[in-house]
Scaffold this motif. Sequence first.
Motif, PDB file in Angstrom:
ATOM      1  N   GLY A  70     -35.582 103.525  68.908  1.00  0.00           N
ATOM      2  CA  GLY A  70     -35.058 102.243  68.756  1.00  0.00           C
ATOM      3  C   GLY A  70     -33.820 102.070  69.551  1.00  0.00           C
ATOM      4  N   GLY A  71     -33.973 100.696  69.908  1.00  0.00           N
ATOM      5  CA  GLY A  71     -32.579 100.165  70.579  1.00  0.00           C
ATOM      6  C   GLY A  71     -32.453  98.572  70.280  1.00  0.00           C
ATOM      7  N   SER A  72     -31.041  98.237  70.375  1.00  0.00           N
ATOM      8  CA  SER A  72     -30.637  96.777  70.226  1.00  0.00           C
ATOM      9  C   SER A  72     -30.355  96.305  71.495  1.00  0.00           C
ATOM     10  N   VAL A  73     -31.023  95.259  72.012  1.00  0.00           N
ATOM     11  CA  VAL A  73     -31.060  94.929  73.456  1.00  0.00           C
ATOM     12  C   VAL A  73     -30.392  93.595  73.424  1.00  0.00           C
ATOM     13  N   THR A  74     -29.393  93.038  74.154  1.00  0.00           N
ATOM     14  CA  THR A  74     -28.989  92.023  73.951  1.00  0.00           C
ATOM     15  C   THR A  74     -29.036  91.242  75.493  1.00  0.00           C
ATOM     16  N   PHE A  75     -29.554  90.138  75.779  1.00  0.00           N
ATOM     17  CA  PHE A  75     -29.786  89.597  77.118  1.00  0.00           C
ATOM     18  C   PHE A  75     -28.657  88.374  77.172  1.00  0.00           C
ATOM     19  N   GLU A  76     -28.033  88.269  78.101  1.00  0.00           N
ATOM     20  CA  GLU A  76     -27.025  86.895  78.245  1.00  0.00           C
ATOM     21  C   GLU A  76     -28.040  86.008  78.863  1.00  0.00           C
ATOM     22  N   PRO A  77     -27.542  84.698  78.609  1.00  0.00           N
ATOM     23  CA  PRO A  77     -28.322  83.524  79.058  1.00  0.00           C
ATOM     24  C   PRO A  77     -29.110  83.739  80.513  1.00  0.00           C
ATOM     25  N   GLY A  78     -30.433  83.452  80.307  1.00  0.00           N
ATOM     26  CA  GLY A  78     -31.001  83.655  81.706  1.00  0.00           C
ATOM     27  C   GLY A  78     -31.603  85.066  82.124  1.00  0.00           C
ATOM     28  N   ALA A  79     -31.093  86.027  81.258  1.00  0.00           N
ATOM     29  CA  ALA A  79     -31.250  87.482  81.697  1.00  0.00           C
ATOM     30  C   ALA A  79     -32.640  87.686  81.220  1.00  0.00           C
ATOM     31  N   ARG A  80     -33.394  88.794  81.756  1.00  0.00           N
ATOM     32  CA  ARG A  80     -34.623  89.180  81.474  1.00  0.00           C
ATOM     33  C   ARG A  80     -34.934  90.503  81.900  1.00  0.00           C
ATOM     34  N   SER A  81     -36.188  90.949  81.307  1.00  0.00           N
ATOM     35  CA  SER A  81     -36.504  92.312  81.736  1.00  0.00           C
ATOM     36  C   SER A  81     -37.442  91.996  82.874  1.00  0.00           C
ATOM     37  N   HIS A  82     -38.065  92.973  83.540  1.00  0.00           N
ATOM     38  CA  HIS A  82     -38.923  93.019  84.668  1.00  0.00           C
ATOM     39  C   HIS A  82     -40.185  93.022  83.777  1.00  0.00           C
ATOM     40  N   LYS A 124     -49.047  93.742  80.126  1.00  0.00           N
ATOM     41  CA  LYS A 124     -48.183  93.392  80.990  1.00  0.00           C
ATOM     42  C   LYS A 124     -47.543  92.246  80.318  1.00  0.00           C
ATOM     43  N   HIS A 125     -46.186  92.247  80.427  1.00  0.00           N
ATOM     44  CA  HIS A 125     -45.246  91.366  79.641  1.00  0.00           C
ATOM     45  C   HIS A 125     -43.689  91.495  80.293  1.00  0.00           C
ATOM     46  N   TRP A 126     -43.065  90.419  79.749  1.00  0.00           N
ATOM     47  CA  TRP A 126     -41.664  90.426  79.975  1.00  0.00           C
ATOM     48  C   TRP A 126     -40.998  89.931  78.773  1.00  0.00           C
ATOM     49  N   HIS A 127     -39.793  89.804  78.510  1.00  0.00           N
ATOM     50  CA  HIS A 127     -38.930  89.198  77.381  1.00  0.00           C
ATOM     51  C   HIS A 127     -37.518  89.233  77.654  1.00  0.00           C
ATOM     52  N   GLY A 128     -36.878  88.172  77.414  1.00  0.00           N
ATOM     53  CA  GLY A 128     -35.450  88.060  77.577  1.00  0.00           C
ATOM     54  C   GLY A 128     -34.925  86.735  77.192  1.00  0.00           C
ATOM     55  N   ALA A 129     -33.573  86.545  77.265  1.00  0.00           N
ATOM     56  CA  ALA A 129     -32.998  85.245  76.881  1.00  0.00           C
ATOM     57  C   ALA A 129     -33.341  83.923  77.374  1.00  0.00           C
ATOM     58  N   ALA A 130     -33.227  82.799  76.620  1.00  0.00           N
ATOM     59  CA  ALA A 130     -33.718  81.585  77.313  1.00  0.00           C
ATOM     60  C   ALA A 130     -32.533  81.247  78.101  1.00  0.00           C
ATOM     61  N   PRO A 131     -32.507  80.051  78.993  1.00  0.00           N
ATOM     62  CA  PRO A 131     -31.615  79.946  79.964  1.00  0.00           C
ATOM     63  C   PRO A 131     -30.302  79.534  79.405  1.00  0.00           C
ATOM     64  N   ASN A 132     -30.213  78.666  78.274  1.00  0.00           N
ATOM     65  CA  ASN A 132     -29.053  78.364  77.797  1.00  0.00           C
ATOM     66  C   ASN A 132     -28.466  79.238  76.345  1.00  0.00           C
TER      67      ASN A 132
END
Length: 164
Positions: A70-82, A124-132
Amino acid sequence: MKHLVTCMFLSLSAVLSFGAGLACAAEEGRAQSIIRNGEQASVRGSEQFFTGSVRIDPLYMADNDMRSSGGSVTFEPGARSHWHIHPVGQALIVTAGVGLTQEWGKPVQEIRPGDVVICPVGVKHWHGAAPNSSMTHISICEEKEPGKVVEWLEKVTDEQYNAR
């Protein structure tokens, strides 16, 4: 009332069985471990797997008795996984901010704190932060074989990310 008594009996039986299991584990020399907050170093998400600024805080690693990590992942605005897939699936628990996720060929979806995203095996998927907004989630993955929890694929394009 009979139903309530039956439920209470089943619950008590489960607790007693669980307790017996703990006694067996203690007899075999196993014990709980506590990973203290701040004992594990945060790492920056690699540009090989992420777009934008991403911080990964390991929570726990798979070991001989547990195949999940397990891990906690923080995405800054607009950031995302591949784009990626998991050989045994993944669970995401959104803890802060507003995020986005998408399965291949389906619309982008917004995710918020308290949402749980179950990513099935091989999807197949991705996830990340919203733009703002930044977004933090806890990721739980299980190893199919030692060290193998994800297969990384291509970058999510700006067109894919912004298609809502």
